[in-house]
Design an enzyme around this catalytic site. Structure first.
Site, PDB file in Angstrom:
ATOM      1  N   HIS A  18     108.990  54.537 -54.227  1.00  0.00           N
ATOM      2  CA  HIS A  18     109.102  55.953 -54.604  1.00  0.00           C
ATOM      3  C   HIS A  18     109.171  56.873 -53.380  1.00  0.00           C
ATOM      4  CE1 HIS A  18     108.580  55.179 -58.823  1.00  0.00           C
ATOM      5  NE2 HIS A  18     107.373  54.672 -58.679  1.00  0.00           N
ATOM      6  N   ASP A  66     105.299  45.577 -63.403  1.00  0.00           N
ATOM      7  CA  ASP A  66     104.785  46.477 -64.433  1.00  0.00           C
ATOM      8  C   ASP A  66     105.733  46.528 -65.633  1.00  0.00           C
ATOM      9  OD1 ASP A  66     106.561  47.672 -62.700  1.00  0.00           O
ATOM     10  OD2 ASP A  66     105.300  49.404 -62.258  1.00  0.00           O
ATOM     11  N   ASP A  98     111.311  47.047 -60.550  1.00  0.00           N
ATOM     12  CA  ASP A  98     110.062  47.677 -60.987  1.00  0.00           C
ATOM     13  C   ASP A  98     110.307  48.438 -62.297  1.00  0.00           C
ATOM     14  OD1 ASP A  98     107.262  48.702 -59.499  1.00  0.00           O
ATOM     15  OD2 ASP A  98     108.084  50.208 -60.866  1.00  0.00           O
TER      16      ASP A  98
END
Lengths: 349, 349
Positions: A163, A285, A199
Site C-alpha cells: 500500500h 487475507d 493480496d
C-alpha cells in the site's frame, strides 16, 4: 527456494489502530511473521537467511522507488512526535484532501497527514528499523534471484509494503518492499518485470509507484474498492498512461473458482508482456477465516494458486504482505510457497 | 442584538475523538453551547429566539453552499454505519489523498473518507439533526439582518461550521453555518459580503466555498498552518483566482498586540472591498487558556476585538465557531459581543 527474514520486524509493534471508529488492538502484529517463519521452516522450503547487512545500498534502493523527503520524514517521524510532547504511537489527524493543497507543514501532526492516506497506520519508535529491515529482505531476495543464485526467493517482510506509495504510508505499509524488489530486478538486467499482487486488498502503492512506467507491468487481484480498502484505487478502469496496469476487482464472497479465473486472466497478461522476472506481493487475507476480509479461499486452495504462478517458470521474488488470521497464516503461506516451488521446478526452463 | 439558538445542538454529542494518536474524550461538547447561552442571557445582549421551523428552505439554503450529494451522504451516514454492522460513532479511515482519486465508494468506511479530510470529526446518530439546526440558526440570523429587523445577530451554532467545505466535513464541522449566512445575505440583496473569520484555526471550508467568487471576500486571522490545524490551507499566498481571499497566519504565542495588527489589516480589506454586510465566524480559542490552542488573548481583550469590528457599522451576523476552554467560553463570547454591540450602536449609520 530461499527465504530472507529479519528479526528486526518485531521492532514495529503498534499498540492499537483505528478500526470501526475505535482504537482497537492492532491486527498487523509481530506474531504474524513468527508464524510464517515457523511454517516455512516446518515445510522444508529451503534455507532461511538474514538480509544483507544494513548499508548505503539500502538507502539507494529505497530512493529508486521512494521520494527522499518521504524517507527523511519516516526516519525521524517518531522522534519528532516525542519531541513535540506526544507519547505512544504516532497517528496522523488530517489529510491534504480535495481543496487542501498546501506544502508540507512543520508540525508532526501535519507532516503525518502530508505523508499518509489513512489513520490506521501507527508509526512507532521501532517502525523505521523494522520497515527498513523488511525492505532489506526484499532487496536481498531480489539480488539473489537477479544473480541467478536462486530462481525463487521469499522475502518474509514485515511490516508489509504494497500500500505504500513513493511518498505516502498507509494500510500498515511504510516502504514498498515489492517495488524495491521489482526495481532491483530491473536494475540487475531484467528488461521487463511484472508485479502480480494477490493480496485481498488492492496493491495501490505499487500501482502508484510504477504508474507511468512501461518497463514494469503491475497486476492486482483484489476486493472491489467500492466495498473495500483502499476505496479510492483499484478499479478496472485504472490502466495507466502506457497501459501497463491491470486491476481485477472481485466482489465480496469470492471463492476459488472466480478468483482463479481472474488469476488466469492476469497470467495471460504476464505472458503477453514477455516478462523476464516476476514479483508476487503475497497476501493470504483472501483466506475464508481472515478477520478483516471477505473472500473465501481455503488453505487447500493455496497450493494451486502457487502452482499456477510457478508454472510461468520465471525468476520470482515473493514478498509477504497481508493475512490476519494469525493461527492459519503460516499454513496458508507455506501452502502457497509449496505449490509455487513444485510447479516452478516442473515448469522452469 | 438578537441571538438565535436551538436546543437541538445537544443531539450531536461525540463520544471521543482522535487526539495525539489516541481516542480521547471529545472537546467539542454540548456544554459549550449551554455555557455561551447562559453568558449571553446574563450579559443582557438582547432576545434569544429559536430558529425558523425546519422546512424546505433549509435544504435550499444548504444547497446554495454545499454539494447535494454531500448533504445526502451526511443525512444518511450514521444509519449506513449501523446498517453495515458498526456501532457507536462513525469515523473515517482513509482518504483520497495524492494518487488516490477514485469515485465515491459504496461502503460507509469509504464514503466517510470520500466526504471528509480528517479523523477527528465523529458522525453520531444525532449529527444531522444538530448540524441542520445550527445551519438553521445561521439562516434565521442572516434573514433577520437582511430584512433590517436587526443590525446585529448572533447565531449560536453548534456544531461549528467554518472548516466544512462544500463537499467535506472536518474539524468538528459538518455544515458551513457562516457560508450559509453569507449566501443568505447575498441572496437577500447585499451585493458584497465579507466573511471575517477570527477563530484560532483557519476558516478553510469557508475559503474553499467562496474561493472562485468575486462577490464574497473571505478573510481569516489564525494560527500559522505550518504549525497548526488544518495544516494544508491558510497560507498568506492563498489569495484566490479573483483576489477575494486574504489569510493572516500568526505564530504560536501571539498576544493581543500582534493579533490586533492583523485585525486592522483585515478591517482595511473590508473597507476597501466596499462591503454591504459582514459575517464573523467567531472562535474564542484565541484565548490564552484554550486547551488545544496557542494564542494568548485574554478575556479582557475580547471587548476591544468586538468593538473594532462593530465600528465598521455593517449589518453583521456572528456565527459561533471554536473555543474549548468551556469554563471561560461564555465570558469570552459575551465579552466579544458586548464590545461589538456597543461599538456598532456608536459607529452605525
Amino acid at each position: 527456494m530461499l527465504t530472507v527474514f529479519s528479526p528486526d520486524h518485531a521492532q514495529h509493534h503498534a499498540r492499537a489502530e483505528l478500526i470501526d471508529g475505535q482504537m482497537l488492538p492492532a491486527v498487523e502484529v509481530p506474531a504474524r511473521a513468527e508464524q510464517v517463519l515457523t511454517a516455512v521452516r516446518a515445510a522444508g522450503l529451503g534455507a532461511v537467511v538474514e538480509p544483507d547487512p544494513d548499508g548505503p545500498a539500502d538507502r539507494a534502493a529505497l530512493e529508486r522507488v521512494h521520494e527522499p523527503r518521504y524517507l527523511d520524514f519516516l526516519e525521524g517521524a517518531h522522534r519528532q512526535w516525542l519531541a513535540e510532547g506526544h507519547d505512544g504511537d504516532a497517528l496522523p489527524l488530517c489529510w491534504p484532501a480535495r481543496g487542501l493543497q498546501g506544502p508540507e507543514p512543520e508540525a508532526i501532526d501535519g507532516r503525518l497527514g502530508y505523508w499518509s492516506f489513512d489513520a490506521g497506520t501507527p508509526v512507532t519508535s521501532g517502525t523505521w528499523a523494522a520497515a527498513t529491515a523488511a525492505a532489506r529482505c526484499a532487496r536481498t531476495a531480489a539480488l539473489v534471484v537477479a544473480e541467478g543464485v536462486e530462481r525463487l526467493a521469499f522475502a518474509l517482510c514485515r511490516p508489509p509494503g504494497h500500500h505504500a506509495y513513493a511518498d505516502q504510508m498507509g494500510g500498515y505499509c511504510f516502504l514498498n518492499n515489492a517495488a524495491v524488489a521489482a526495481q532491483v530486478l530491473r536494475d540487475s538486467g531484467a528488461g521487463r518485470v511484472v508485479v502480480l499482487d494477490v493480496d485481498y486488498h488492492h496493491g495501490n502503492g505499487t500501482q502508484g509507484i510504477f504508474w507511468a512506467r512501461d518497463d514494469v507491468l503491475t497486476l492486482s487481484i483484489h476486493a472491489d474498492p467500492r466495498q473495500e480498502y483502499p476505496y479510492f484505487a483499484g478499479y478496472a478502469s485504472e490502466v495507466g498512461p502506457s497501459g501497463r496496469n491491470r486491476n481485477f476487482p472481485l466482489p465480496s464472497g469470492t471463492a476459488i473458482d472466480a478468483w482463479a479465473e481472474a488469476l488466469e486472466a492476469a497470467l495471460g497478461e504476464v505472458r503477453a508482456f514477455g516478462a523476464d522476472a516476476l514479483v508476487v506481493p503475497l497476501g493470504v487475507d483472501t483466506y475464508e477465516g481472515d478477520p478483516i476480509s471477505r473472500f473465501r479461499l481455503t488453505t487447500s486452495d493455496f497450493p494451486g494458486v502457487g502452482a499456477a504462478i510457478g508454472a510461468l517458470g520465471l525468476p520470482t521474488v515473493v514478498t509477504m504482505e497481508g493475512g490476519y488470521a494469525v493461527d492459519a497464516l503460516g499454513a496458508n503461506v507455506a501452502a502457497f510457497l509449496t505449490g509455487l516451488a513444485a510447479a516452478h521446478v516442473a515448469g522452469g526452463p
